[in-house]
Structure formats: structure tokens, C-alpha cells
Write a protein that holds these residues in place. Structure first.
Motif, PDB file in Angstrom:
ATOM      1  N   SER A  66       0.857  -1.185   0.000  1.00  0.00           N
ATOM      2  CA  SER A  66       0.000   0.000   0.000  1.00  0.00           C
ATOM      3  C   SER A  66       0.886   1.225   0.000  1.00  0.00           C
ATOM      4  O   SER A  66       1.908   1.260   0.708  1.00  0.00           O
ATOM      5  N   VAL A  67       0.512   2.250  -0.780  1.00  0.00           N
ATOM      6  CA  VAL A  67       1.293   3.476  -0.892  1.00  0.00           C
ATOM      7  C   VAL A  67       0.400   4.672  -0.588  1.00  0.00           C
ATOM      8  O   VAL A  67      -0.721   4.765  -1.116  1.00  0.00           O
ATOM      9  N   ASN A  86       4.946   3.868   2.575  1.00  0.00           N
ATOM     10  CA  ASN A  86       4.373   2.641   2.053  1.00  0.00           C
ATOM     11  C   ASN A  86       4.475   1.530   3.081  1.00  0.00           C
ATOM     12  O   ASN A  86       5.241   1.621   4.042  1.00  0.00           O
ATOM     13  N   THR A 142      14.005   0.000  -0.890  1.00  0.00           N
ATOM     14  CA  THR A 142      12.939   0.916  -0.483  1.00  0.00           C
ATOM     15  C   THR A 142      13.335   1.988   0.515  1.00  0.00           C
ATOM     16  O   THR A 142      12.706   3.045   0.541  1.00  0.00           O
ATOM     17  N   LEU A 178       5.422  -1.630  -5.631  1.00  0.00           N
ATOM     18  CA  LEU A 178       5.311  -0.179  -5.468  1.00  0.00           C
ATOM     19  C   LEU A 178       5.101   0.498  -6.818  1.00  0.00           C
ATOM     20  O   LEU A 178       4.279   1.421  -6.956  1.00  0.00           O
TER      21      LEU A 178
END
Length: 777
Positions: A627-628, A635, A671, A739
């Protein structure tokens, strides 16, 4: 019997989730690391003095205040080195231990302070007065590529077919660049060494090193001694990840220098800030690619240039960038391909080995290409990946002309996609994104095909030493090093299986060059493969002698002598292992053996770029859902499913732990872990306060990891197992592409987001703004 004891095998010991041999010591604080070794009364402490310029001539070095500081015994400079002031593992003359007249990065070793206390050594090191004459410095890969830089070593070309023509003739072509950042190893135990001088020049060095033999050679080289006067020992490391393959050498040499020059034991343990400032990282890459493909998403040709920031000295940058080329295909067949490396020298830390050794960077480029094709054709990225995988019929030749004999990437991906319900969840994510303004979800499934062996062929060898004592207990020593991965535990399990013993009857002793010489680094995911086979060789020599003795002593056929968990079956009788050993000893049967193993089938010609550099490939696949938050760029990893190929696992619990840890470390690289240098060349992310690694809260909320079942290695590895050190690291790429999938919803999946790594919140917001502009236009 075939002369090696193979007839006398029992199926106990391996393929069991035996706990780590030092687990109890780890959790109770009883495990001994370098800084835990009891200090003698006359112990000295060593601290380094560092350069504060990225590139400069040292006009003057005033150390009077350093020498005058209370407690200082000696200050060491390059002029005090009795042997050769060079510690380059590859290029002679490329890497001085202590700077000589010129410094090449901010943090280079200038001198070392030897003092009665660690506090005094560290405080005194700050009192040096250094006058510099600044010289031009190249700090970034962009600066190096724009004509100002030089290569470290040579550019390497790997090709098959006519890639430019295949790309030109393809129905569609596209070009792009993928950038992947570096990464700090962040081992829990920092660089440390303890040197104990002996008689007639002998030097015993306890080092947190992944390569005791190379450390032995470097210490001997610096001290001007033959190798037989230097012994290097390591019981365990608190992590290594490649950062202690070559870069532990400098600190072992400084401790040994201090001990040699003063005649007293000396210890060096780096402060975390100094450790991160001095030592090299994972190479950051900028990879330019052009690919030709058709409407079905099938690749026709690939042309890539892989440029890397290598730092001030060669270290292992040549082999690292070579391996990036070896893995730039990942699991995919390129009908025509041309790959070229550009290892650039820069005035930054000398980048070095890191889990995957360049392979993950090359694989990142392959996965970007698959995503680009998917967006260009409107196909599901998983379908593009599945269509381009290797097979064992005609699409089975790698860019380096090795035949892929076990192409199972497609099967692994299909099984995982079915098990984790990938396609249903992908549809659900798209429905969610249509109704959500700020939170977007993404999902991706990516494979890994990772070659196992050292690409430097001569490193594919190992030795071991096994003793059986008259009370039936066994001691095992081998050339591999334990850094938490469970290598020693697997070696214990091999002895348990072969002799039919309980865990408490087998003891692993510290790795030392005094027992097993001329060993290879514990790296390239080959620790269990190489050392396990060497241990097995030694054990089977002993078993052959025991079987021959038992058959003659009890007058039974050799094939009736079998080692079992409950004892040794000799004909119809059951004899305890201890009784057999005692009887053999009384008959003067040798109960000790030295084992050796060299990897078969491999060959590599660097001049032609052809050969079989790997014995086999390890496979796997990961599906990540994320989820972003489009407002903050933050995220969360919601769910991860991994199916990984460990062959016939020696220890499923340890292997699953390696997969879990490798994934989290890979996801962190891609990330959140960001290295930042300022305009002066000083590393600003030099401590946990400024460098972010994954925490417990960053792990996936749902994390499912399984090992591929009923998939023994086709090759004759140790009990048909496969390596699990580096391949799982690549699974982190599933998070980066998930992502990217989430961000693609911004312009309704019309274009590839081209999300570079590390995908920090800032990078995500920059990419989101670019996609919003594109959607608005």
C-alpha cells in the motif's frame, strides 16, 4: 564399498530443522566475538586516524600532539610498515594500507594510534594536524560517466548473437535507464581484530573476517613474514554480508602491526561511525538498456551497459560488475544479447562484496525490462515474465554460452501465482485503486535464477579436518566461517548423519588457518556446498577405515557394516559407535582425516566470455502486495508469499530463516536504505541516526515462506541441497515492482512508472508527480 565409505550411510542428521549450534549462546550472551576475548594485562588498543578530504595531496602530517597524549604508546604511519604497505586483494599496488602522500577519499586510513586504553587511542587520533592540497575529486557515477572518470580494471563484454540488429529488426523497441543505489552492510558486530605476538615473529590474529586465508596472507605481506608464521582464527562473526570478505584485512593488519612493533597484544574495534565512514558498500549502478520485442511480449534482443560506482580502489569491483552481467538475464532467455560493464573509479569508499555480489543489480535491470514490455504491450507483467523464461529445449543458452539444464523458473512462478491467488488479488487491487484517492495498492510477482559458484574458478575448493576421539566424540574443522547463517550447524548435521551420532557428540571448532590452510572466502553462497563436501570427504575416509576394520574384526562382509542412530550394525550384531572406535584405536586404525573438495564441471574463459561458471542455478519466486500513501510517499508491505528452491534442504528451519532475512534485507536496499554524501565527499549517512534499515515493524503483515518440495539438486552437491545465502536477497525486487504497480494506477496503468531504487518516500513522491503530470497532459 567403493573405497570412500558410501555404502555405510544413514539417513539421519540432515534435512532436519536442527537448531543453530550457537543458538543458546547467542540468546544468553555467551557467544564469544572478537571484542569478548578476555584481555591480557598488557593489552594495547588501536584506533585509526582518517583523512578529511576526498582527494588531496598530504602536504604535512603533524602527529606530535597525538604522540604526547597520555596513554599513547606509539603512532604508526606508512613509513613504519616493515613489509609492503599494500592490501589490494586483486590489483597489486592499488590499495595502500596507510596513505602515502595522497588521499583518495574522505575517511581513508592515514595513521593508527596505539594506546593503553581505547579511549586514549580514539581521543589522540583526533589531535593530528594535517595540511592538504586539494585535488579534483569525482564523487558520483554521473561525474565519472561524463568523461571525467577512469575505469577500475577493464570493461567486460558478454555477447551472443547480433543484439543491435535483433533490436533494430524487432517490431517494437524501447530504451531506458534503471538506477539502483548502494547499501551499507550494517553487520551487528563491527570490524574488529585482536593480534597476539609469539616467539620468533609468530603472530596469531583473531579477526572478524569471512576470508581467514586472505587475511593471513595480508598480515604476512604487511609484516614481511612468511605465511607459516601467521595464524588467523575466527570462531564466529556478528554478521558479514560480504563486508568482511576483503575489508576486514586492513584492521587485522593494523592490529598485527601494533602487536609486532610493540611486542604486546593489540586489539582494534571500530566505532560504528568510523566503520561506516571507512568501509565500502554495495555498488550503486546506472544501467542503460535497449530491448526489441513483439506484440506478444517476447524479447528479440537486449543491449545493456551496466555502469557502477566502484570507489577509490579496485577491491572486488571487477568480479562484482562481471557478476552483474552474469545475472542481467535473471530467469529470461534473450535470443540475442550484448552486455557491457563500466566499473568507474570515484573518490568515495571502495565498494566491495555484498550479498549477491552484483547479481541483484543485474537482475534489477532484467526485471525493469519485463515491466517496460508489459506496459508497452498492455499485458500482465507476470505473463510477460512467464513467456520469456528459459526452457530446456531451444531457449536455454545464457549470454555467457552456458546451457541451462534445469529451467524451472516458469514452474516455480506458476505454482506460486496459483498458491497465493495472484490474479484474483491483482484484480482486487485495481478495483480498490479506482475508488481510493490517497492510498493505492500494488502487487507484483518476480522470479530469481541465481548461479552458484565463484566466478573466479580457483576459489571453488575447500578443505576440512575431522577427528574421531576414542570416547566416540567427533571434532570437525573446516575452512568456512560462521556469520550467523548456520554453516557450522549444517557441518554438524553432516557428521551426525554419516556417523549416526547425536548432536552433542559432534563439536565444531573455530576456523583457523593453522588447521585447514588455503581456504576460500565464505561467500558466493558456496559455504555449505564447498565445505560440506570437504567434511564429507574426510568423514568417509574415516568410515572406510572403520568399515574395513569392523568387517575383518567381526568376520562379516563390508556391506553388512552400517552406521545407524542406535549404533553400528555389524552383521547381525549392534555395536556402539564408541565401542567400534575404541576397538579400531587398539588395532592402530587412523581416526583422523583431512578432506578436500573442488567443484566439478565448471570452467570460465574471461577472454572469450564463454564457459560454465556455475555448477547449477538456485530458483525462487516472490509475490509482494503493498500500500502506498500518495500524500506522504510512505508505504507498507501488506503481504509477501515466497516459494524458494533449496534443493533437498539440509536444514529447513535455517534455510527458511535465510530466505526471510534475505528478503527483508533486499526490500530494505530497494525501499529505504539511502547513502548520502555531501559536496566534500563526506558520508553523511554514517550511523543508525542517519541511515535507515528495516525494523521489525517493516516486515510484511502477512509473510508466507515455503521451500520447493521434492526438488533435489540435479548436481551432486552435499546431499543434493542448494545454496540459500544470496538468492533470496533478490526476492526484495517484488516489493519494488509492487510499489511501481501501485504508482502506475495514477495514470491508469498507461505507462511504466520507472521507479528507481531506493524507493524512499521522497523518490515515490517524485515519481508520483511525474505520473500525475503525464496523466494531466
Amino acid at each position: 564399498m567403493n573405497g570412500r565409505g558410501e555404502a555405510a550411510i544413514v539417513e539421519g542428521g540432515v534435512s532436519r530443522s536442527l537448531r543453530h549450534e550457537s543458538a543458546r549462546l547467542h540468546v544468553t550472551g555467551g557467544a564469544t566475538y572478537i571484542d569478548d576475548i578476555p584481555a591480557p594485562a598488557n593489552l594495547l588498543h588501536v584506533a585509526p586516524g582518517l583523512s578529511m578530504r576526498a582527494h588531496a595531496r598530504v602536504v604535512s602530517l603533524d602527529l606530535e600532539a597525538v604522540r604526547a597524549f597520555p596513554g599513547v604508546v606509539r603512532v604508526i604511519t606508512a613509513q613504519d610498515v616493515p613489509g609492503d604497505n599494500q592490501i589490494s586483494p586483486v590489483h597489486a599496488g592499488d590499495e595502500p594500507l596507510l596513505a602515502e602522500g595522497e588521499v583518495f577519499y574522505y575517511g581513508q586510513l592515514l595513521f593508527a594510534v596505539v594506546a593503553e586504553t581505547r579511549y586514549a587511542a580514539r581521543r589522540a587520533a583526533r589531535l593530528a594536524k594535517v595540511e592538504y592540497e586539494d585535488l579534483p575529486a569525482i564523487l558520483t557515477l554521473e561525474e565519472a560517466r561524463n568523461g571525467a572518470g577512469e575505469l577500475v580494471g577493464k570493461s567486460f563484454l558478454m555477447s551472443r548473437g547480433d543484439a543491435p540488429e535483433a533490436v533494430r529488426a524487432a517490431p517494437h523497441t524501447l530504451s531506458g535507464r534503471v538506477v539502483v543505489g548502494g547499501q551499507e552492510q550494517f553487520y551487528l558486530e563491527g570490524q574488529a581484530a585482536y593480534a597476539l605476538p609469539g616467539e620468533e615473529g609468530e603472530m596469531r590474529v583473531f579477526s572478524s573476517t569471512q576470508h581467514p586465508t586472505e587475511t593471513q596472507h595480508m598480515v604476512a605481506h604487511v609484516l614481511g613474514l612468511p605465511a607459516n608464521l601467521v595464524t588467523v582464527e575466527v570462531r564466529r562473526m556478528g554478521g558479514g554480508f560480504g563486508g568482511k570478505e576483503t575489508q576486514a584485512n586492513a584492521f587485522a593488519c593494523l592490529a598485527a602491526l601494533a602487536a609486532s612493533l610493540t611486542g604486546r597484544p593489540a586489539r582494534l574495534r571500530l566505532d560504528r561511525d568510523d566503520d561506516m565512514t571507512i568501509t565500502g558498500k554495495r555498488h550503486d549502478f546506472a544501467i542503460d538498456y535497449t530491448v526489441g520485442f513483439d506484440n506478444d511480449g517476447m524479447v528479440h534482443g537486449v543491449d545493456m551497459v551496466l555502469a557502477a560506482r566502484c570507489g577509490w580502489s579496485a577491491d572486488l569491483s571487477g568480479p562484482v560488475t562481471d557478476r552483474a552481467l552474469f545475472h542481467a538475464d535473471n530467469a529470461y532467455y534473450y535470443p540475442a544479447v550484448r552486455l557491457r560493464s563500466e566499473p568507474f573509479r570515484t573518490n568515495t569508499q571502495s565498494n566491495t562484496a555484498f550479498r549477491g555480489f552484483g547479481g541483484p543489480q543485474g537482475i534489477a535491470a532484467a526485471e525493469r525490462i519485463m515491466d517496460e514490455i508489459a506496459f508497452a504491450t498492455g499485458l500482465d507483467p507476470l505473463d510477460v515474465r512467464l513467456r520469456n523464461t528459459y526452457d530446456t529445449a531451444s531457449r536455454n543458452i545464457t549470454p555467457y554460452h552456458m546451457t541451462v539444464e534445469d529451467a524451472i523458473a516458469r514452474e516455480v512462478m506458476e505454482q506460486l501465482a496459483n498458491d497465493c491467488d495472484y490474479r484474483t488479488r491483482r484484480d482486487a487491487a485495481r478495483r480498490f485503486n479506482r475508488d481510493s484517492q490517497t492510498i493505492r495498492r500494488g502487487i507484483a510477482l518476480t522470479p530469481v535464477k541465481f548461479g552458484i559458484a565463484f566466478t573466479a574458478t580457483h576459489f571453488n575448493q575447500a578443505g576440512a579436518l575431522v577427528h574421531v576421539y576414542t570416547d566416540g566424540s567427533v571434532q570437525v574443522n573446516h575452512g568456512g566461517t560462521e556469520m550467523g547463517q548456520g554453516l557450522h550447524t549444517k557441518m554438524v548435521q553432516i557428521a551426525m548423519r554419516e556417523f549416526g551420532l547425536r548432536e552433542d557428540r559432534v563439536r565444531i571448532t573455530a576456523t583457523t588457518t593453522g588447521k585447514v590452510p588455503n581456504t576460500s572466502a565464505t561467500a558466493a553462497s558456496s559455504g555449505a556446498d564447498l565445505n560440506g563436501m570437504a567434511v564429507l570427504d574426510a568423514i568417509r575416509q574415516i568410515k572406510f577405515r572403520l568399515v574395513s576394520f569392523a568387517a575383518g574384526h567381526w568376520n562379516v562382509p563390508e556391506e553388512s557394516v552400517v552406521f545407524l542412530p542406535e549404533g553400528v550394525r555389524v552383521g547381525s550384531a549392534l555395536v556402539s559407535f564408541t565401542a567400534l572406535v575404541k576397538a579400531a584405536y587398539m588395532a592402530r586404525i587412523q581416526l583422523s582425516a583431512s578432506g578436500f573438495y573442488k567443484t566439478p564441471k565448471i570452467s570460465w574463459d574471461a577472454q572469450t566470455g564463454r564457459g560454465r561458471p556455475f555448477l547449477y542455478f538456485a530458483y525462487g519466486a516472490a509475490c509482494a502486495e503493498v500500500s502506498v500513501d500518495l500524500l506522504t510517499g510512505e508505504n507498507r508491505i501488506e503481504r509477501v508469499d515466497i516459494l524458494h528452491d533449496a534443493g533437498q534442504s539440509l536444514n529447513p528451519a535455517l534455510d527458511i530463516g535465510q530466505v526471510e532475512g534475505g528478503f527483508v534485507q533486499g526490500a530494505g536496499w530497494l525501499t529505504m536504505e539511502e547513502l548520502v554524501w555531501d559536496a566534500s565527499g563526506r558520508l553523511r549517512t554514517h550511523a543508525p541516526s542517519t541511515y535507515k534499515i528495516p525494523a521489525c515493524s517493516d516486515r510484511p503483515a502477512i509473510f508466507n515462506v515455503r521451500l520447493l518440495e521434492q526438488a533435489p539438486n540435479r548436481e551432486e552437491t552435499i546431499f543434493r541441497s542448494k545454496a540459500v545465502g544470496e538468492p533470496p536477497f533478490v526476492h526484495g525486487l517484488a516489493v519494488l515492482h509492487a510499489l511501481s504497480d501501485a504508482l502506475a494506477s495514477i495514470d491508469d496503468y498507461r505507462s511504466c512508472p520507472k521507479l528507481d531504487a531506493p524507493a524512499t518516500p521522497e523518490q515515490i513522491l517524485r515519481t508520483a508527480e511525474r505520473l500525475k503530470s503525464r496523466a494531466a497532459g
